[in-house]
Every structure is written in C-alpha cells, then in structure tokens.
Design an enzyme around this catalytic site. Structure first.
Site, PDB file in Angstrom:
ATOM      1  N   CYS A   1      61.736  85.167  16.286  1.00 34.77           N
ATOM      2  CA  CYS A   1      61.279  83.989  15.572  1.00 34.77           C
ATOM      3  C   CYS A   1      60.073  85.240  15.259  1.00 34.77           C
ATOM      4  CB  CYS A   1      60.577  83.248  16.546  1.00 34.77           C
ATOM      5  SG  CYS A   1      62.566  82.496  17.363  1.00 34.77           S
TER       6      CYS A   1
ATOM      7  N   HIS B   1      66.572  81.716  17.724  1.00 34.28           N
ATOM      8  CA  HIS B   1      65.633  81.230  18.651  1.00 34.28           C
ATOM      9  C   HIS B   1      67.248  81.971  19.485  1.00 34.28           C
ATOM     10  CE1 HIS B   1      62.096  79.279  18.921  1.00 34.28           C
ATOM     11  NE2 HIS B   1      62.546  78.576  17.771  1.00 34.28           N
TER      12      HIS B   1
ATOM     13  N   GLU C   1      67.237  82.325  22.547  1.00 32.42           N
ATOM     14  CA  GLU C   1      67.266  81.705  23.646  1.00 32.42           C
ATOM     15  C   GLU C   1      68.220  79.998  23.667  1.00 32.42           C
ATOM     16  OE1 GLU C   1      64.064  80.394  22.185  1.00 32.42           O
ATOM     17  OE2 GLU C   1      65.209  81.787  21.866  1.00 32.42           O
TER      18      GLU C   1
END
Length: 215
Positions: A89, A193, A195
């Site tokens: 990010c 992202h 995750e």
C-alpha cells in the site's frame, strides 16, 4: 530409509512504525508460509533477512512516522545492500522520490519517480475502493502463476504512474494505467491489499516467500 529434510519457513521482519495495519499483514504473511517477526525497533533492521514495509494514511504522516522511528537510514542501507523488501500500500509509494499528496516531503528514493493523485472524473470515484484487474507486465516473480483473470482489492487515491523506471509487475487501469505491483531487483511492492485480495493476495505473498527460499 532416507528422509527429506523439512525446510524452515523463511523469516521476514515486519516494520511496526505506527502507520500500517501490522496485525492483518502479519496474519497474511504467516498464511503464505513465512515466519513473521514484528518490530518497532529500527536496530533490528540491519540483521533482518527480509523486510516488509506496510503503510496506510497520508504520505506525509507515514513518512514522518517512518523517520521518527529511526527506520529511514537502516531501511535504505538494507535495500541498497540487496536485502529483499516488500512494500504494501503506502509502503509501495514510499519507495519513490515523493508524492503529490505531500509536496516537498521526500520518499526513500529507491526508485525514481513521483506518486500521483487520481484526477476526479465523472466515470471515476476517488478513492478507488474495490476490486480491479491485474495485467502482468514483464517478469515479476510476484505475479508468477497468476492468470489473466487475477483481481485484487484496492483502497487508494494515489498511484504509481507507468512512466517510472519499472518494467516488471502488474498494471491496473482506473481511467489511467498505473503500477499495482512491481519488482525491481530486490525491491517488490503491491499497491493493493494482499490480505483482502483472497487467493490472489495469498499467491502474491507466497511468491515473495519463494524469492526468500527458492526450491
């Protein structure tokens, strides 16, 4: 009877400098097969076999937190010495010279170029929030095994333009093409992202793990 030795999970040092979602990043890295050591102590950086630099928030605040924690010099030294580094990010944006979000605030300058802001447009909401496609370019190890239908989850208003000196990674289009992931030598990064990106995010992190412990 011979036995096959068990390969230890490669270790990464996840930097906790007060401007990143460290807990979620740590869980994702562990799911991808890495041993994660979280630190807020910059003195740990010179001994790390690999670094992960998360980041979220305003570029100025993130960079100030990075410098206040004493990470700037040690991370630069490690990256220049060839230590594998993954920026996530805003951690990806920090690799560049600076950002339109914070004019006059220098980034790490490991890759030349300025991070830009998405211009408002009728067909485009800013920030970009949601899923978007990854188009592989060149030969980034992060993208190996991902097909043409790979999508990742984004939340961002600023982007790395495709005119920076990068040839390997993924390009995403949000009215303007931008680097959504990249590899350049020992430097790797993802704007999205991992995750929150399901199997694609996990595959990207697993590919980073393979760079640390190749078969």
């Amino acid at each position: 009877m011979s036995t096959t030795p068990v390969r230890a999970a490669p270790e990464v040092l996840l930097l906790d400098y007060g401007a990143g979602n460290v807990r979620s990043a740590a869980r994702a890295l562990e799911r991808a097969g890495m041993t994660v050591r979280v630190t807020d102590n910059a003195a740990d950086v010179p001994h790390a076999p690999a670094l992960v630099v998360p980041g979220q928030g305003h570029f100025r605040q993130v960079m100030e937190a990075f410098e206040h924690g004493g990470f700037h010099g040690p991370v630069l030294d490690a990256a220049r010495a060839g230590v594998p580094l993954l920026g996530i990010c805003v951690g990806m944006q920090l690799l560049f010279d600076g950002s339109e979000e914070a004019p006059g605030v220098p980034g790490l300058g490991l890759i030349a170029g300025q991070v830009r802001k998405f211009a408002p447009a009728p067909e485009r909401k800013v920030p970009q929030m949601g899923w978007n496609a990854l188009e592989a370019r060149g030969d980034s190890p992060l993208l190996r095994g991902l097909g043409p239908d790979a999508y990742a989850y984004f939340v961002h208003s600023y982007y790395v333009p495709v005119d920076v000196p990068v040839t390997d990674g993924a390009v995403t289009d949000y009215g303007v093409p931008f680097w959504s992931a990249l590899s350049r030598g020992n430097l790797h990064a993802a704007q999205f992202h991992p995750e929150k990106s399901g199997a694609v995010g996990l595959a990207l992190l697993a590919n980073f793990r393979r760079e640390l412990a190749p078969a």
